[in-house]
Motif scaffolding. Structure first.
Motif, PDB file in Angstrom:
ATOM      1  N   PHE A  67      14.344 -18.404 -46.007  1.00 14.55           N
ATOM      2  CA  PHE A  67      13.931 -19.440 -46.957  1.00 14.55           C
ATOM      3  C   PHE A  67      14.141 -20.829 -46.376  1.00 14.55           C
ATOM      4  CE2 PHE A  67      15.348 -22.155 -50.683  1.00 14.55           C
ATOM      5  CZ  PHE A  67      14.064 -22.524 -51.052  1.00 14.55           C
ATOM      6  N   ASP A  68      15.274 -21.051 -45.739  1.00 13.28           N
ATOM      7  CA  ASP A  68      15.541 -22.368 -45.148  1.00 13.28           C
ATOM      8  C   ASP A  68      14.523 -22.699 -44.057  1.00 13.28           C
ATOM      9  OD1 ASP A  68      17.697 -22.925 -46.756  1.00 13.28           O
ATOM     10  OD2 ASP A  68      19.201 -22.232 -45.324  1.00 13.28           O
ATOM     11  N   LYS A  69      14.163 -21.719 -43.236  1.00 10.36           N
ATOM     12  CA  LYS A  69      13.188 -21.955 -42.173  1.00 10.36           C
ATOM     13  C   LYS A  69      11.795 -22.219 -42.742  1.00 10.36           C
ATOM     14  CE  LYS A  69      15.610 -19.221 -38.670  1.00 10.36           C
ATOM     15  NZ  LYS A  69      15.564 -18.030 -37.788  1.00 10.36           N
ATOM     16  N   ALA A  70      11.414 -21.413 -43.741  1.00 13.71           N
ATOM     17  CA  ALA A  70      10.104 -21.595 -44.365  1.00 13.71           C
ATOM     18  C   ALA A  70      10.029 -22.924 -45.104  1.00 13.71           C
ATOM     19  CB  ALA A  70       9.823 -20.442 -45.318  1.00 13.71           C
ATOM     20  N   LYS A  71      11.145 -23.313 -45.699  1.00 19.01           N
ATOM     21  CA  LYS A  71      11.198 -24.580 -46.442  1.00 19.01           C
ATOM     22  C   LYS A  71      10.928 -25.758 -45.517  1.00 19.01           C
ATOM     23  CE  LYS A  71      15.240 -25.593 -48.013  1.00 19.01           C
ATOM     24  NZ  LYS A  71      16.483 -25.596 -48.830  1.00 19.01           N
ATOM     25  N   LEU A  72      11.444 -25.705 -44.296  1.00 21.19           N
ATOM     26  CA  LEU A  72      11.195 -26.775 -43.331  1.00 21.19           C
ATOM     27  C   LEU A  72       9.715 -26.853 -42.971  1.00 21.19           C
ATOM     28  CD1 LEU A  72      14.243 -26.378 -40.898  1.00 21.19           C
ATOM     29  CD2 LEU A  72      13.833 -28.232 -42.537  1.00 21.19           C
ATOM     30  N   LEU A  73       9.103 -25.695 -42.727  1.00 21.42           N
ATOM     31  CA  LEU A  73       7.668 -25.662 -42.432  1.00 21.42           C
ATOM     32  C   LEU A  73       6.866 -26.209 -43.602  1.00 21.42           C
ATOM     33  CD1 LEU A  73       5.199 -24.761 -40.749  1.00 21.42           C
ATOM     34  CD2 LEU A  73       5.435 -22.501 -41.813  1.00 21.42           C
ATOM     35  N   TRP A  74       7.223 -25.776 -44.790  1.00 21.64           N
ATOM     36  CA  TRP A  74       6.514 -26.207 -46.003  1.00 21.64           C
ATOM     37  C   TRP A  74       6.582 -27.731 -46.148  1.00 21.64           C
ATOM     38  CZ3 TRP A  74       3.231 -23.533 -48.779  1.00 21.64           C
ATOM     39  CH2 TRP A  74       2.904 -23.923 -50.074  1.00 21.64           C
ATOM     40  N   SER A  75       7.757 -28.294 -45.925  1.00 22.65           N
ATOM     41  CA  SER A  75       7.932 -29.737 -46.048  1.00 22.65           C
ATOM     42  C   SER A  75       7.225 -30.484 -44.920  1.00 22.65           C
ATOM     43  CB  SER A  75       9.421 -30.090 -46.048  1.00 22.65           C
ATOM     44  OG  SER A  75      10.058 -29.551 -47.180  1.00 22.65           O
ATOM     45  N   ASP A  76       7.298 -29.945 -43.694  1.00 20.86           N
ATOM     46  CA  ASP A  76       6.648 -30.590 -42.551  1.00 20.86           C
ATOM     47  C   ASP A  76       5.139 -30.688 -42.735  1.00 20.86           C
ATOM     48  OD1 ASP A  76       9.053 -30.916 -41.288  1.00 20.86           O
ATOM     49  OD2 ASP A  76       8.819 -29.201 -39.928  1.00 20.86           O
ATOM     50  N   GLN A  77       4.571 -29.717 -43.446  1.00 25.59           N
ATOM     51  CA  GLN A  77       3.124 -29.715 -43.685  1.00 25.59           C
ATOM     52  C   GLN A  77       2.736 -30.548 -44.905  1.00 25.59           C
ATOM     53  OE1 GLN A  77       0.818 -28.219 -41.660  1.00 25.59           O
ATOM     54  NE2 GLN A  77       2.517 -27.770 -40.288  1.00 25.59           N
ATOM     55  N   GLY A  78       3.717 -31.141 -45.567  1.00 23.61           N
ATOM     56  CA  GLY A  78       3.434 -31.971 -46.735  1.00 23.61           C
ATOM     57  C   GLY A  78       3.064 -31.196 -47.978  1.00 23.61           C
TER      58      GLY A  78
END
Length: 210
Positions: A161-172
């Protein structure tokens, strides 16, 4: 949306991992209702279909479209279904067959008319607007059908979840869609009235910034 939808994070039906979710789905419609199982994502595994029938067949009349049975059989099954269960496996396999046969539009129409739909694991991803694909510790953002307005990660745990959350945020993405990470044994149940967790597993969420 009219029918209830379930985004299931994973788990083995034969082992009872999704028992609470299965019981919830079994409560949706009367005995004898048509229950359609799509195993496209698992290459139409007979073993998978038999397991689903063992769980749901005592109450529902189980119908299993396959690639071999063809497009018209699949369309008619969708139109007759009270409940549709999209089994787990590889999301791409499901999407390929549904795209080739134009089945997504029939599925959307069925949901609008009150058919209930459950997506297990990979097929929960297909139902979502976006999903995070995890492979060999590489996370990629991919697009689903958009039947529910969420980004989704399945087979989730706090680390993924933490890793996916970073991707999700990086993509706006938080500016547009909420993101949910669903552990095995849990499902996110979405209806016109509410969205809530079902099952024994956990769900982690990241709300939109709007």
């Amino acid at each position: 949306m009219s029918g209830t939808m379930y985004l299931i994070g994973g788990g083995e039906l034969r082992n009872g991992d999704t028992r609470l979710i299965d019981e919830d789905i079994l409560s949706l419609t009367p005995k004898g209702s048509t229950f359609v199982f799509f195993g496209f994502a698992a290459q139409d595994s007979d073993d998978y279909a038999n397991t689903v029938t063992s769980v749901y067949g005592d109450k529902y009349t189980v119908v299993v479209p396959t690639v071999a049975k063809g497009k018209e059989f699949a369309i008619n099954a969708i139109k007759s279904a009270a409940v549709i269960y999209l089994g787990g496996g590889a999301t791409e396999l499901l999407l390929q067959v549904f795209a080739a046969w134009g089945l997504a539009e029939h599925l959307r129409a069925a949901i609008d008319q009150g058919t209930h739909v459950a997506g297990m694991s990979a097929d929960a991803q297909a139902l979502s607007t976006w999903y995070v694909h995890e492979g060999r510790d590489i996370f990629e953002l991919r697009k689903g059908w958009g039947f529910v307005p969420y980004g989704v990660l399945v087979h989730a745990n706090p680390v993924s979840f933490d890793k996916a959350k970073l991707l999700w945020s990086d993509q706006g993405m938080p500016d547009t869609y909420p993101f949910i990470a669903i552990e095995e044994g849990a499902a996110w149940r979405v209806s016109d009235l509410e969205a809530t967790k079902v099952g024994s597993g956990n769900i982690w969420a990241l709300a939109t910034r709007n």
